[in-house]
Every structure is written in C-alpha cells, then in structure tokens.
Design a protein around this motif. Structure first.
Motif, PDB file in Angstrom:
ATOM      1  N   PRO A 268       0.817  -1.237   0.000  1.00 61.60           N
ATOM      2  CA  PRO A 268       0.000   0.000   0.000  1.00 61.60           C
ATOM      3  C   PRO A 268       0.838   1.269   0.000  1.00 61.60           C
ATOM      4  N   VAL A 269       1.987   1.236   0.710  1.00 59.13           N
ATOM      5  CA  VAL A 269       2.854   2.424   0.715  1.00 59.13           C
ATOM      6  C   VAL A 269       3.378   2.707  -0.687  1.00 59.13           C
ATOM      7  N   VAL A 270       3.811   1.657  -1.384  1.00 63.57           N
ATOM      8  CA  VAL A 270       4.319   1.840  -2.752  1.00 63.57           C
ATOM      9  C   VAL A 270       3.220   2.366  -3.674  1.00 63.57           C
ATOM     10  N   LYS A 271       2.030   1.798  -3.526  1.00 63.79           N
ATOM     11  CA  LYS A 271       0.908   2.249  -4.360  1.00 63.79           C
ATOM     12  C   LYS A 271       0.580   3.710  -4.090  1.00 63.79           C
ATOM     13  N   HIS A 272       0.553   4.087  -2.813  1.00 62.36           N
ATOM     14  CA  HIS A 272       0.261   5.482  -2.468  1.00 62.36           C
ATOM     15  C   HIS A 272       1.334   6.413  -3.020  1.00 62.36           C
ATOM     16  N   THR A 273       2.590   5.982  -2.958  1.00 61.99           N
ATOM     17  CA  THR A 273       3.687   6.794  -3.497  1.00 61.99           C
ATOM     18  C   THR A 273       3.542   6.980  -5.002  1.00 61.99           C
ATOM     19  N   LYS A 274       3.145   5.911  -5.712  1.00 62.93           N
ATOM     20  CA  LYS A 274       2.934   6.030  -7.155  1.00 62.93           C
ATOM     21  C   LYS A 274       1.827   7.040  -7.467  1.00 62.93           C
ATOM     22  N   ASP A 275       0.746   7.003  -6.673  1.00 61.13           N
ATOM     23  CA  ASP A 275      -0.346   7.952  -6.897  1.00 61.13           C
ATOM     24  C   ASP A 275       0.121   9.382  -6.698  1.00 61.13           C
ATOM     25  N   VAL A 276       0.935   9.588  -5.657  1.00 62.12           N
ATOM     26  CA  VAL A 276       1.443  10.941  -5.402  1.00 62.12           C
ATOM     27  C   VAL A 276       2.325  11.416  -6.547  1.00 62.12           C
ATOM     28  N   ILE A 277       3.202  10.524  -7.041  1.00 70.56           N
ATOM     29  CA  ILE A 277       4.082  10.900  -8.163  1.00 70.56           C
ATOM     30  C   ILE A 277       3.257  11.203  -9.411  1.00 70.56           C
ATOM     31  N   ARG A 278       2.207  10.395  -9.631  1.00 70.99           N
ATOM     32  CA  ARG A 278       1.356  10.645 -10.799  1.00 70.99           C
ATOM     33  C   ARG A 278       0.678  12.013 -10.708  1.00 70.99           C
ATOM     34  N   LYS A 279       0.161  12.350  -9.524  1.00 74.59           N
ATOM     35  CA  LYS A 279      -0.482  13.645  -9.362  1.00 74.59           C
ATOM     36  C   LYS A 279       0.513  14.788  -9.534  1.00 74.59           C
TER      37      LYS A 279
ATOM     38  N   GLU B   1       1.085  15.184 -13.217  1.00 66.89           N
ATOM     39  CA  GLU B   1      -0.025  15.895 -13.843  1.00 66.89           C
ATOM     40  C   GLU B   1       0.018  17.384 -13.508  1.00 66.89           C
ATOM     41  N   SER B   2       0.341  17.687 -12.252  1.00 67.98           N
ATOM     42  CA  SER B   2       0.446  19.086 -11.859  1.00 67.98           C
ATOM     43  C   SER B   2       1.559  19.796 -12.608  1.00 67.98           C
ATOM     44  N   ASP B   3       2.674  19.076 -12.795  1.00 68.84           N
ATOM     45  CA  ASP B   3       3.791  19.662 -13.539  1.00 68.84           C
ATOM     46  C   ASP B   3       3.423  19.907 -14.994  1.00 68.84           C
ATOM     47  N   GLU B   4       2.670  18.993 -15.569  1.00 64.96           N
ATOM     48  CA  GLU B   4       2.237  19.173 -16.954  1.00 64.96           C
ATOM     49  C   GLU B   4       1.297  20.376 -17.087  1.00 64.96           C
TER      50      GLU B   4
END
Length: 486
Positions: free
Chosen positions: A205-216, A219-222
């Motif tokens: 779950p920690v890895v999954k949550h980290t991936k979601d944060v990186i994805r967001k 997207e914010s950077d884009e």
C-alpha cells in the motif's frame, strides 16, 4: 485529501505495530524456549554425570571390600563408610527424582527410567547390604567372604543395568533438544510468514500510495508547463515579465538550497541513528557474551576444577582432562576479548584516554607490533557519543595500520585542549596513494573503512584528515571543532 492521507497513515501504522508486536513475541518466545532448554540440559548433564559416577563408586567399593576381606594393604585412603553412604544416597536421590548437591537438580524420568530404576533396586540393595556386612567390625571372616562373593556376583549386573540407565538418560535429553529444534523451526516459519504478510499489507500500500502521489505531481507539472506556455504566448509587459522571472528564480534557488540542507540534515540523522543502533547492538552482544556465555563457561571451569581431585584410571585420561581445562580457559579468554572489543568497559568507567591506552597495550600484546599511547589518561570527559565515536575511529585506523600498512611501530596521540580536542593515529608503514572513490551511475561510492571514519567525524562536528605517502607511513587526524554542540 488530507483526511484520506491521515486514514491511510493510521491504518498502515496499526498494521505495522501489530506486525512488530508479533515479531517481538516470536523472538521472545524463542529466547525463552532456548533459556529453559539450556537450564534443563544443564540438569540433564549433571544427572548423567552423577549416574555415570555411580558405576565408578560401585567398582571402587567392590575393590575396597575385596582388599578389606583379604586384608591386603592399599594406598587408597578413602573412607569405605563415606563412599558407601555417598553411593547409597545418590542412588536414593536418583530414584526419588532430585539430586541434592551444590544445588537441587531435577531428575526428569520417563516411565522407562522408572522401570529400570525399579529393576536395579534389588541388585543395589543386595550389594549395599553385603557391603555393610563387610564393613561391620563384628562380622566374622567367613561371613565377610560370603558377603564379598555376593557382591562380586551382583556387581556385573549392577554395572550393566546402570549403563543402560545412563544411556537412557542421555537419549531422553537428546530427544528434548530435538523437540526444541522443532519448536524453533515453527517459530522461524511463523516469523517469515509475518514478514510476508507485513510486506503485502504494509509495504505494497505504501508503494501504491507513493505512485499515486508521483502521478499527481506529474499531472500538476504538466499543467504548469501548459500555463507557462500560455503566459509566454501572451503579450505582457517585458519588464514585468523579467521582474517576475527574477523573483521566480530566487525562490527556486532558495527552495533548492533548502532541499539540499534538508537532505544533508536527514542524511546526518540517518547516519547517527545507524551508528547508534550499531553501538547499542554491540553493547547488547557484549552483555550477552559476558553475562550469558561467560557465566556458563566460568561455571563449567569451576566444575572442571572440582574434578581435578578425582583420581584417573590412566595417565592419558589426566592429560586429556588437562587439555580440556586449558581449552575451557582459552574459550573464556576469547569470549572476554570479544566482549571487550564490542564495548570496552574502561571507556565508560575511566574515559577516552584510559581506553586508548588500554587499546594500545592490548594491541601490542595480541599482534606483537609496538603501539605507543601519548596523552593524558585522566581529565575532562567528553560526552559518551563523542568518546565512543573517537574510540571507534582509533580502532578503525589501528586496524587498517595492522592489516595493510605492515607497520613496525604505531603511535596514538590524544590532546584535549579547550574546545578543540585532537586524536592522531600515526604509523611508519608502507603508506598508500589516496584515490577517488569508485563511481556508480555517475555518483561516488565510498569505501567502508575510510568512509565510516569520515562519517563518525562529521557527526561529531569534527574534521578528519588522512596524510599518507608511499613508504612514508600514514597519519590519521581527527579534530573536533566544537565539543559543546556535538
């Protein structure tokens, strides 16, 4: 979003605490099982030893009875009555289940051993009554000879049955050790399963949550890039745009510097925690060696020394016994040396100067290389963290000098003047050429020994310098710049 993150954090924390609790319970259970088995095995060893001694006492009593009946003089000064009472008392204690010696030893008997002790009891009583008759002054010579004949007839059967009892004791003790091994396997498997569950329920779950944060963040950077493109296309005032750009650059520079400072602080805290954990583990191992294995070895040595007064049937047995005593002493010395290397008590008791002097003397004795200590052994003490850090640096430098430098002499200097104490380790060995650290993925990778010393010096707010030339020796210096904030 913040509430969701808090819920996830609380759930992961509960799972993590539960997993750690299960691991702690499994570890403590294993330690308790091992401790109980060691205590039981000590009792079993004592029982096997005493049971085996019964055979020797029966043979000795038979010999003394034969010599007394035939009136043959003997240099054996042992008291017939004392040996007979000891033999009878031990046999009764084995049958009752408790050996009363320097302490009470539990005789753990199976139904099989109880049957064997009941089977040998008539033979023992026959030998005992006849031996008492031989030892009685009012018994006539003919009665003594008849009693001796009965003893000689019963002795082989007693020895045979006593041998079987000793072997049965030893076999049952071995089976109990095997049972502990099976329990340890079960605990080990349970621990591995707990680690697997922890990985599935916590780390995934920690890895999954980290991936979601990186994805967001991506997207914010884009979105930020698109906004900048639109702003660049707009016809704003050039002067205002330049001014805004300068402000943005300053903020970015400040954020980068702040991030670098935070990274350095985090790395320093992580290194300090790692080194503190290492020192705490060394203290624990040193206590375990000294209080656990050291005490048991000392007890074994005392038991062995008590057996020196027992006569041996052959000289080679005496020689083997002496070799065993010497081996026990060597093991004790090695254990003490290992415990001291892990955490020297003189460092906590007398300070860094005394510890460095003791380290020099000990290294001289063990390696044969003259190691000289120059400096005070008493005076103002540093903090425990500073003293152990400087001591470990001295250990590492001394170890490098002995292993690699081929030095003929090593000098340890300790100066504690004001707020800038200095530690120096100098040798006259072959020296070396300092090379850049090897790189991996474009980043320098430190060597363990030198980097450990540099890390410890940095954590102590100090500076470490290494001066070395080929065939000119090596000089390692650590200077603490501010001992008040270390």
């Amino acid at each position: 979003m913040a509430q969701l993150e808090q819920q996830v954090a609380r759930r992961l924390t509960r799972f993590y605490i539960l997993a750690l609790t299960v691991l702690a319970v499994l570890a403590l259970s294993g330690l308790l099982f091992i401790r109980q088995t060691l205590n039981d095995h000590d009792d079993d060893s004592r029982v096997v030893n005493v049971a085996g001694r019964q055979r020797m006492l029966s043979q000795r009593l038979t010999k003394l009875a034969l010599l007394q009946t035939t009136e043959i003089p003997t240099p054996d000064t042992a008291s017939f009555t004392a040996l007979l009472n000891t033999w009878s008392q031990i046999q009764r204690q084995l049958r009752d289940g408790t050996l009363r010696m320097e302490k009470d030893y539990l005789v753990r008997k199976s139904r099989r051993i109880d049957q064997m002790l009941a089977q040998i009891e008539p033979v023992f009583q026959s030998m005992y009554q006849n031996l008492v008759r031989i030892n009685t002054a009012s018994t006539t010579p003919e009665e003594k000879k008849a009693a001796l004949q009965a003893v000689l007839q019963a002795e082989p059967l007693f020895l045979e049955q006593m041998n079987a009892i000793v072997f049965q004791f030893d076999q049952e003790s071995f089976e109990r050790v095997r049972a502990l091994e099976r329990i340890e396997w079960v605990l080990t498997i349970a621990t591995l399963l707990t680690l697997l569950i922890e990985g599935l329920l916590i780390f995934r779950p920690v890895v999954k949550h980290t991936k979601d944060v990186i994805r967001k963040l991506t997207e914010s950077d884009e979105a930020l890039r698109q906004t900048n493109a639109q702003l660049n296309m707009a016809n704003y005032d050039l002067e205002n745009a330049n001014r805004q750009l300068v402000i943005t650059q300053r903020e970015l520079l400040w954020a980068t510097e702040e991030k670098y400072r935070l990274q350095m602080a985090e790395e320093k805290i992580r290194s300090a925690g790692l080194l503190e954990g290492q020192e705490e583990e060394r203290r624990r191992f040193a206590r375990e060696l000294h209080d656990g294995i050291g005490q048991m070895l000392t007890g074994l040595k005392l038991h062995a020394e008590k057996l020196k007064a027992v006569p041996f049937a052959e000289p080679k047995h005496r020689e083997r016994f002496e070799e065993l005593c010497n081996l026990i002493y060597d093991v004790i010395q090695t254990t003490r040396q290992t415990s001291h290397n892990l955490m020297p008590s003189v460092l906590n008791d007398f300070g860094l100067g005394a510890a460095l002097q003791f380290l020099a003397e000990q290294t001289t004795r063990s390696s044969g290389i003259p190691v000289t200590y120059e400096g005070e052994t008493e005076g103002k003490r540093l903090t425990p963290a500073q003293e152990i850090g400087l001591y470990r640096i001295a250990q590492e430098a001394l170890n490098n000098a002995m292993k690699h430098a081929e030095a003929r002499q090593i000098i340890i200097r300790w100066q504690h003047d004001g707020n800038s104490p200095t530690l120096t380790v100098e040798d006259d060995g072959k020296g070396f050429v300092q090379k850049a650290a090897p790189e991996k993925d474009g980043l320098p990778q430190p060597t363990h020994g030198l980097e450990n010393m540099r890390t410890r010096a940095r954590l102590l707010n100090g500076e470490l310098t290494i001066a070395s030339k080929r065939k000119k020796g090596t000089k390692v210096t650590v200077c603490l710049t501010d001992t008040r904030n270390a």
